[in-house]
Design an enzyme around this catalytic site. Structure first.
Site, PDB file in Angstrom:
ATOM      1  N   ASN A   1     -25.763 -15.438 -21.612  1.00 12.52           N
ATOM      2  CA  ASN A   1     -25.914 -14.140 -20.725  1.00 12.52           C
ATOM      3  C   ASN A   1     -25.613 -14.635 -19.245  1.00 12.52           C
ATOM      4  OD1 ASN A   1     -26.060 -11.612 -20.646  1.00 12.52           O
ATOM      5  ND2 ASN A   1     -28.673 -11.534 -21.128  1.00 12.52           N
TER       6      ASN A   1
ATOM      7  N   HIS B   1     -39.592  -5.219 -30.181  1.00 14.71           N
ATOM      8  CA  HIS B   1     -39.886  -5.265 -28.411  1.00 14.71           C
ATOM      9  C   HIS B   1     -40.282  -3.686 -28.464  1.00 14.71           C
ATOM     10  CE1 HIS B   1     -37.240  -8.477 -26.704  1.00 14.71           C
ATOM     11  NE2 HIS B   1     -37.862  -8.823 -27.570  1.00 14.71           N
TER      12      HIS B   1
ATOM     13  N   ARG C   1     -43.854  -7.200 -30.097  1.00 10.72           N
ATOM     14  CA  ARG C   1     -44.173  -7.781 -28.583  1.00 10.72           C
ATOM     15  C   ARG C   1     -44.386  -6.575 -27.813  1.00 10.72           C
ATOM     16  NH1 ARG C   1     -39.289 -10.308 -24.718  1.00 10.72           N
ATOM     17  NH2 ARG C   1     -39.125  -8.064 -24.215  1.00 10.72           N
TER      18      ARG C   1
ATOM     19  N   TYR D   1     -39.225  -7.076 -15.876  1.00  8.53           N
ATOM     20  CA  TYR D   1     -38.876  -7.593 -17.296  1.00  8.53           C
ATOM     21  C   TYR D   1     -39.312  -6.734 -18.353  1.00  8.53           C
ATOM     22  CZ  TYR D   1     -37.983 -10.147 -21.327  1.00  8.53           C
ATOM     23  OH  TYR D   1     -37.593 -10.189 -22.531  1.00  8.53           O
TER      24      TYR D   1
ATOM     25  N   ASP E   1     -44.474 -11.891 -23.460  1.00  3.97           N
ATOM     26  CA  ASP E   1     -43.441 -12.547 -22.885  1.00  3.97           C
ATOM     27  C   ASP E   1     -43.671 -12.797 -21.565  1.00  3.97           C
ATOM     28  OD1 ASP E   1     -39.908 -13.267 -23.236  1.00  3.97           O
ATOM     29  OD2 ASP E   1     -41.421 -14.213 -21.860  1.00  3.97           O
TER      30      ASP E   1
ATOM     31  N   HIS F   1     -42.443 -14.607 -19.396  1.00  2.48           N
ATOM     32  CA  HIS F   1     -40.926 -14.772 -18.912  1.00  2.48           C
ATOM     33  C   HIS F   1     -40.950 -15.647 -17.647  1.00  2.48           C
ATOM     34  CE1 HIS F   1     -36.814 -13.578 -18.540  1.00  2.48           C
ATOM     35  NE2 HIS F   1     -37.114 -13.255 -19.788  1.00  2.48           N
TER      36      HIS F   1
ATOM     37  N   GLU G   1     -45.642 -16.244 -24.543  1.00  4.27           N
ATOM     38  CA  GLU G   1     -44.190 -16.749 -24.242  1.00  4.27           C
ATOM     39  C   GLU G   1     -43.932 -17.024 -23.220  1.00  4.27           C
ATOM     40  OE1 GLU G   1     -39.860 -15.472 -25.188  1.00  4.27           O
ATOM     41  OE2 GLU G   1     -41.282 -14.442 -26.155  1.00  4.27           O
TER      42      GLU G   1
ATOM     43  N   GLU H   1     -36.668 -20.783 -25.147  1.00  4.81           N
ATOM     44  CA  GLU H   1     -35.544 -19.967 -25.356  1.00  4.81           C
ATOM     45  C   GLU H   1     -34.490 -20.741 -24.285  1.00  4.81           C
ATOM     46  OE1 GLU H   1     -35.673 -15.941 -22.729  1.00  4.81           O
ATOM     47  OE2 GLU H   1     -37.084 -16.011 -24.557  1.00  4.81           O
TER      48      GLU H   1
ATOM     49  N   ARG I   1     -38.984 -21.716 -29.526  1.00  9.13           N
ATOM     50  CA  ARG I   1     -38.315 -20.600 -29.249  1.00  9.13           C
ATOM     51  C   ARG I   1     -36.849 -20.571 -29.297  1.00  9.13           C
ATOM     52  NH1 ARG I   1     -38.264 -15.793 -29.481  1.00  9.13           N
ATOM     53  NH2 ARG I   1     -37.980 -15.221 -27.465  1.00  9.13           N
TER      54      ARG I   1
ATOM     55  N   ASP J   1     -28.427 -10.475 -26.259  1.00  2.79           N
ATOM     56  CA  ASP J   1     -27.541 -11.587 -26.013  1.00  2.79           C
ATOM     57  C   ASP J   1     -27.324 -12.661 -26.909  1.00  2.79           C
ATOM     58  OD1 ASP J   1     -29.300 -13.594 -24.432  1.00  2.79           O
ATOM     59  OD2 ASP J   1     -30.171 -11.667 -24.410  1.00  2.79           O
TER      60      ASP J   1
ATOM     61  N   GLU K   1     -37.678 -12.987 -33.696  1.00  6.76           N
ATOM     62  CA  GLU K   1     -37.410 -12.202 -32.786  1.00  6.76           C
ATOM     63  C   GLU K   1     -36.030 -11.180 -33.229  1.00  6.76           C
ATOM     64  OE1 GLU K   1     -36.486 -11.279 -27.996  1.00  6.76           O
ATOM     65  OE2 GLU K   1     -36.340 -13.482 -28.769  1.00  6.76           O
TER      66      GLU K   1
ATOM     67  N   TRP L   1     -37.448 -15.400 -12.675  1.00  7.76           N
ATOM     68  CA  TRP L   1     -37.060 -13.944 -13.072  1.00  7.76           C
ATOM     69  C   TRP L   1     -37.731 -14.165 -14.572  1.00  7.76           C
ATOM     70  CZ3 TRP L   1     -33.991 -12.174 -17.357  1.00  7.76           C
ATOM     71  CH2 TRP L   1     -34.307 -10.871 -17.429  1.00  7.76           C
TER      72      TRP L   1
HETATM   73  C1  CS2 Z   1     -36.278 -12.676 -23.390  1.00 10.35           C
HETATM   74  C2  CS2 Z   1     -35.127 -12.496 -23.490  1.00 10.35           C
HETATM   75  O1  CS2 Z   1     -36.169 -12.082 -25.607  1.00 10.35           O
HETATM   76  C3  CS2 Z   1     -36.689 -12.537 -24.857  1.00 10.35           C
HETATM   77  O2  CS2 Z   1     -37.823 -13.378 -25.162  1.00 10.35           O
HETATM   78  O3  CS2 Z   1     -36.807 -13.779 -22.981  1.00 10.35           O
HETATM   79  O4  CS2 Z   1     -34.579 -11.051 -23.460  1.00 10.35           O
HETATM   80  C4  CS2 Z   1     -34.256 -12.999 -22.091  1.00 10.35           C
HETATM   81  O5  CS2 Z   1     -34.446 -12.460 -20.917  1.00 10.35           O
HETATM   82  C5  CS2 Z   1     -32.713 -12.777 -22.374  1.00 10.35           C
HETATM   83  O6  CS2 Z   1     -32.285 -13.189 -23.598  1.00 10.35           O
HETATM   84  C6  CS2 Z   1     -31.955 -13.556 -21.013  1.00 10.35           C
HETATM   85  O7  CS2 Z   1     -30.394 -13.453 -21.595  1.00 10.35           O
HETATM   86 MG    MG Z   2     -38.428 -14.708 -23.789  1.00 11.95          MG
END
Ligand code: CS2
Ligand code: MG
Length: 410
Positions: free
Chosen positions: A37, A122, A147, A159, A218, A220, A244, A270, A291, A324, A347, A410
């Site tokens: 992404n 989500h 989530r 976010y 999350d 993040h 997360e 992730e 993750r 993504d 997820e 971020w």
């Molecule tokens: C996130 C994602 O899904 C998640 O847990 O952390 O949305 C993440 O921000 C995106 O995959 C970034 O490309």
């Molecule tokens: Mg995440």
């Protein structure tokens, strides 16, 4: 089965996707997701300019040897671009091998270890009411785990909040973080406001939806280790399934401090790309869920090694499945998730209608469970004509600045 052709297909139906399509001399094809992404074209070049020339003429059946060749002969190892490129080749070759064996890929990976995969969706809202509506909406869609992301008073944008602006009737109401445009959007962040607000959100959600519904959150990557410890502790009364990316994990030791203060289950990985990113946090039992996605961790061959390592420590999978990760990447996760023993949760952000036109998928979501389907191979085919209708459009993920102007995670 000799690799005769390898095409890198870039399309942007609802968002940018990069797909590798390998064709063998006996006409079998395999697909692999290589979408990174906000940096998609870097993987396109890595594949087109460096990897594809190495694939032509190789034995398509030699998956592990090809993996090791691409990883070691590059000299420069690891990292998101390299591992997404290798992942695409790996998954495409597994797709081909399963088709050659006339079976769904999960059968080749050892068969199904469960009826289906618990998936989480989500739910999000800028306000309490909007969040509650989103949770109910996801329950109506069949999700058994949710989530929760919430707006924070005083922060303009944060976010994970699906804005009504991007929502059109009949479309999925998913949060798409990457914004098309010449430059990334700047967002504001304040850790204090967030740490004060989030526990009140989970208190309200538990009061409204009861104690049983599995809830995930999350953070993040935005908190320092001690702030992460504080958040984990303050959320303990609300019995989260997981918290997360509670702190940036380049410094794996940071998780020791978090573990010392809270029993809230932790999920990380992730943005990890190899088993080496997990060595310490798995060995020291500092996380409960891995993750990583297949797409960003060197494919099925490598992520299976990560999950087999984690299994020795009773750590389970929680594969990344945002929009993504393409339908090809999602299908690969489902086949692997069905076959492994230490599956935890998957997820599941749903792709848009145009994306579902481009990628013909056979995986299903029924009564809260995902299943890879029983088509041979991965069970996903790409319509190249349809894909050709949507050329690449530059898009960036947002970034954060604190009130004093400092750039923040971020
Ligand atoms: C996130 C994602 O899904 C998640 O847990 O952390 O949305 C993440 O921000 C995106 O995959 C970034 O490309
Ligand atoms: Mg995440």
């Amino acid at each position: 089965m000799i690799i005769e052709q390898a095409d890198v297909i870039v399309t942007s139906p609802d968002r940018n996707f990069v797909t590798l399509k390998i064709t063998t001399d006996d006409g079998l094809t395999g697909l692999g997701d290589a979408t990174l992404n906000g940096r998609e074209l870097s993987v396109v070049s890595y594949l087109r300019d460096h990897v594809v020339p190495l694939l032509i003429g190789r034995d398509a059946g030699a998956i592990e040897d090809t993996w090791q060749f691409l990883y070691r002969s590059a000299y420069w190892r690891r990292g998101p671009v390299t591992m997404a490129a290798i992942a695409a080749v790996d998954v495409a070759l597994w797709d081909i091998k399963a088709k050659a064996a006339s079976m769904p890929l999960y059968e080749l990976l050892g068969g199904a270890s469960r009826r289906g995969l618990l998936a989480y969706g989500h739910a999000s809202g800028g306000t309490r009411e909007a969040l509650f509506d989103s949770i109910r909406d996801h329950q109506e869609q069949g999700f058994k785990a949710i989530r929760v992301q919430s707006g924070v008073p005083g922060l303009k944008s944060i976010y994970g909040i699906a804005s009504d602006a991007t929502y059109s009737e009949g479309e999925t109401h998913e949060y798409e973080p990457a914004q098309r445009g010449a430059l990334p959007h700047e967002e504001d962040w304040d850790t204090g406001s967030y740490l004060r607000h989030i526990p009140t959100v989970f208190e309200a959600v538990r009061n409204e939806f009861g104690p049983e519904l599995p809830l995930l959150h999350d953070a993040h990557h935005r908190l320092s280790p001690i702030q992460a410890a504080r958040l984990g502790k303050s959320l303990e009364p609300y019995d989260l399934f997981w918290l997360e990316d509670v702190t940036p994990a380049e410094n794996q030791e940071a998780l020791r401090l978090v573990r010392r203060h809270t029993t809230t289950p932790l999920a990380i990985g992730e943005i990890f790309n190899t088993v080496w990113d997990y060595q310490q946090i798995v060995r020291e039992q500092l996380i409960d869920y891995v993750r990583s996605s297949v797409t960003h961790t060197g494919g099925i061959s490598h992520l299976k090694k990560v999950l087999d390592y984690a299994a020795q420590y009773q750590i389970k999978s929680g594969m990344h499945g945002p929009t993504d990760v393409s339908p090809v990447g999602m299908a690969a996760a489902l086949h692997l998730g069905l076959a492994i023993h230490n599956f935890g949760i998957q997820e599941y952000m749903q792709h848009g209608a145009r994306t579902n036109e481009v990628f013909d998928q056979s995986f299903t979501f029924t009564d809260g469970l995902l299943h890879a389907g029983d088509a041979v191979g991965l069970g996903v085919e790409l319509d190249t004509d349809e894909a050709g209708r949507y050329p690449y459009e530059r898009a960036y993920l947002p970034y954060n600045r604190l009130a004093d102007g400092t750039v923040h995670d971020w």
